[in-house]
Scaffold this active site. Structure first.
Site, short mmCIF file in Angstrom:
data_model
loop_
_atom_site.label_atom_id
_atom_site.label_comp_id
_atom_site.label_asym_id
_atom_site.label_seq_id
_atom_site.Cartn_x
_atom_site.Cartn_y
_atom_site.Cartn_z
N TYR A 266 -9.34 15.14 -8.43
CA TYR A 266 -8.38 14.36 -9.22
C TYR A 266 -7.40 15.27 -10.00
O TYR A 266 -6.18 15.07 -9.96
CB TYR A 266 -9.16 13.46 -10.17
CG TYR A 266 -8.34 12.61 -11.10
CD1 TYR A 266 -7.63 11.51 -10.62
CD2 TYR A 266 -8.30 12.88 -12.46
CE1 TYR A 266 -6.88 10.71 -11.48
CE2 TYR A 266 -7.56 12.08 -13.32
CZ TYR A 266 -6.86 11.00 -12.84
OH TYR A 266 -6.13 10.21 -13.69
N ASP B 89 0.86 -1.18 0.00
CA ASP B 89 0.00 0.00 0.00
C ASP B 89 0.90 1.24 0.00
O ASP B 89 1.53 1.56 1.01
CB ASP B 89 -0.90 -0.03 1.24
CG ASP B 89 -1.77 1.22 1.33
OD1 ASP B 89 -1.65 2.11 0.47
OD2 ASP B 89 -2.57 1.30 2.29
N GLY C 38 -10.58 6.38 -11.63
CA GLY C 38 -11.61 5.70 -12.40
C GLY C 38 -12.16 6.66 -13.43
O GLY C 38 -11.59 7.73 -13.64
N LYS D 79 -14.09 3.51 -17.89
CA LYS D 79 -14.18 4.76 -18.67
C LYS D 79 -15.12 4.55 -19.85
O LYS D 79 -15.51 3.42 -20.16
CB LYS D 79 -12.79 5.13 -19.18
CG LYS D 79 -11.70 5.01 -18.16
CD LYS D 79 -11.22 6.39 -17.77
CE LYS D 79 -10.21 6.32 -16.66
NZ LYS D 79 -8.99 5.64 -17.03
N ASN E 131 -7.34 9.91 -22.16
CA ASN E 131 -8.22 8.75 -22.37
C ASN E 131 -7.55 7.56 -23.04
O ASN E 131 -7.70 7.33 -24.25
CB ASN E 131 -9.45 9.14 -23.21
CG ASN E 131 -10.32 10.12 -22.50
OD1 ASN E 131 -10.65 9.95 -21.32
ND2 ASN E 131 -10.69 11.19 -23.18
N LYS F 161 -3.17 16.14 -9.61
CA LYS F 161 -2.26 15.91 -10.75
C LYS F 161 -1.42 17.17 -11.02
O LYS F 161 -0.21 17.09 -11.22
CB LYS F 161 -3.05 15.55 -12.01
CG LYS F 161 -3.74 14.19 -11.96
CD LYS F 161 -2.75 13.06 -12.07
CE LYS F 161 -3.39 11.70 -12.20
NZ LYS F 161 -2.48 10.60 -11.85
#
Ligand code: NAD
Length: 328
Positions: free
Chosen positions: A149, A53, A78, A192, A178, A153
């Site tokens: 998210y 982890d 996700g 996705k 993508n 980043k």
């Protein structure tokens, strides 16, 4: 046997990390894969695979021991349905994973570190129409990334830059647009759009309608997994220290994507639209000018060819797990 170098791939149990592991093994690297889970659909080819982890600093230190380079792909993530509803969990986990992994890499004297960023760092105000201009790397600022998210980043991109400036750690930052293909999650809530659409079309009978999130006029570009790992590798071997887009630059609407998958499946598929479902930005495309300039290369696999491979794999998995795929 002699290897080109010893590398760590974090997130090696996930979609891109698993493909990247196989690619690096084929290129002659010794690979340690680390993840909280083993790959779901086929065994890893990593020389060593450790369940760890990486939100824990002791795990990060152990994962990085004895390697020359780190490819950081571990993330709690996700599709849009997941990232819009798990913001706190995502920023907490990904901040811990990435900050502690890069710090462990510094402590262990790693020579090169790859950070996997995302098109989600680009500002919302640049993505308000379906026929949006392709996003150039310099469009990232003034910042207004995807909530949760995307903010993590963009922040980690900065951390990488500072680790290079202050500690001399060579960092490479890739912004994926993508990525799709076989061995990617296709059900359960983290999938996705290409995988979700392939699954829905596979389970439908010709003449049925499938549910599409939003009015389906929202646009994206999609990049096949083989091009993704090729691009990652080329960037890692380059001397380019700034963030770089990695995606296809062919814009397509979700409705067109559904039609393309239906054609591949050989089915006539209608659409119903859930206008309350999460849709993300209205339009998003990659500007590949810098990618071509820096890598002397760009993604090669057409959307049709990539989708055909993804569809066949997902349809096969559905059958393997006991579902009926009409027409197969
Ligand atoms: P993925 O979810 O398939 O893989 C991520 C892996 O990280 C998973 O196997 C997961 O178990 C692992 N992980 C999560 N928490 C962990 C922890 N605490 N410790 C160790 N491992 C942990 O996702 P992916 O599509 O392979 O994405 C890889 C990277 O690329 C991520 O950084 C992601 O944000 C980025 N990215 C992907 C896309 C895309 O289209 N797939 C787009 C933009 C950015």
């Amino acid at each position: 046997m002699s290897f080109k170098a010893r590398v760590l791939v974090t997130g090696a149990g996930g979609f891109i990390g698993h493909h990247l592991t196989s690619f690096l093994v084929d290129q002659g690297y010794w690979v340690r894969g680390v993840d909280v889970k083993t790959p779901e659909y086929e065994p890893t080819r990593a020389h060593e695979f450790e369940l760890r982890d990486l939100t824990r600093f002791d795990s990060c230190l152990a994962a990085v021991r004895g390697v020359d380079e780190v490819y950081g792909l571990a993330a709690n993530m996700g599709g849009i349905g997941f990232i819009e509803t798990h913001k706190a969990e995502i920023v907490r986990d990904n901040t811990l994973i990435n900050l502690q992994t890069i710090e462990a890499a510094r402590i262990h004297g790693v020579s090169r570190y790859l950070y996997t960023s995302s098109a989600c760092i680009y500002p919302g105000y640049k993505q308000k129409s379906a026929d949006v201009a392709p996003l150039r790397e310099e469009d990232a600022y003034p910042a207004d990334p995807e909530d949760g998210y995307g903010w993590e980043k963009l922040y980690m991109e900065r951390v990488c830059r500072h680790y290079t400036e202050d500690f001399g750690l060579e960092t490479r930052v890739v912004r994926f647009h993508n990525i799709f293909g076989p061995l990617g999650t296709y059900e359960g809530g983290r999938e996705k759009s290409p995988a979700a659409i392939c699954r829905k079309v596979a389970l439908a009978t010709s003449g049925d309608s499938i549910e599409v999130w939003g009015d389906g006029l929202q646009t994206r570009s999609y990049c096949y997994i083989d091009d993704c790992v090729q691009g990652i590798f080329r960037l890692m071997r380059s001397e380019h220290r700034e963030p770089l887009n990695l995606g296809q630059d062919r814009l397509i609407s979700i409705n067109e994507l559904v039609d393309m998958v239906a054609k591949i499946a050989g089915k006539k598929i209608g659409r119903t639209h859930d206008l309350t479902a999460p849709q993300g930005v209205r339009g998003r495309n990659s500007d590949n000018t810098k990618l071509r300039e820096v890598l002397g290369w760009e993604p090669q696999v057409s959307l049709e060819a990539g989708l055909e491979l993804a569809y066949r794999w997902i349809a096969g998995e559905l059958v393997r797990t006991g579902r009926t795929v009409p027409g197969l």
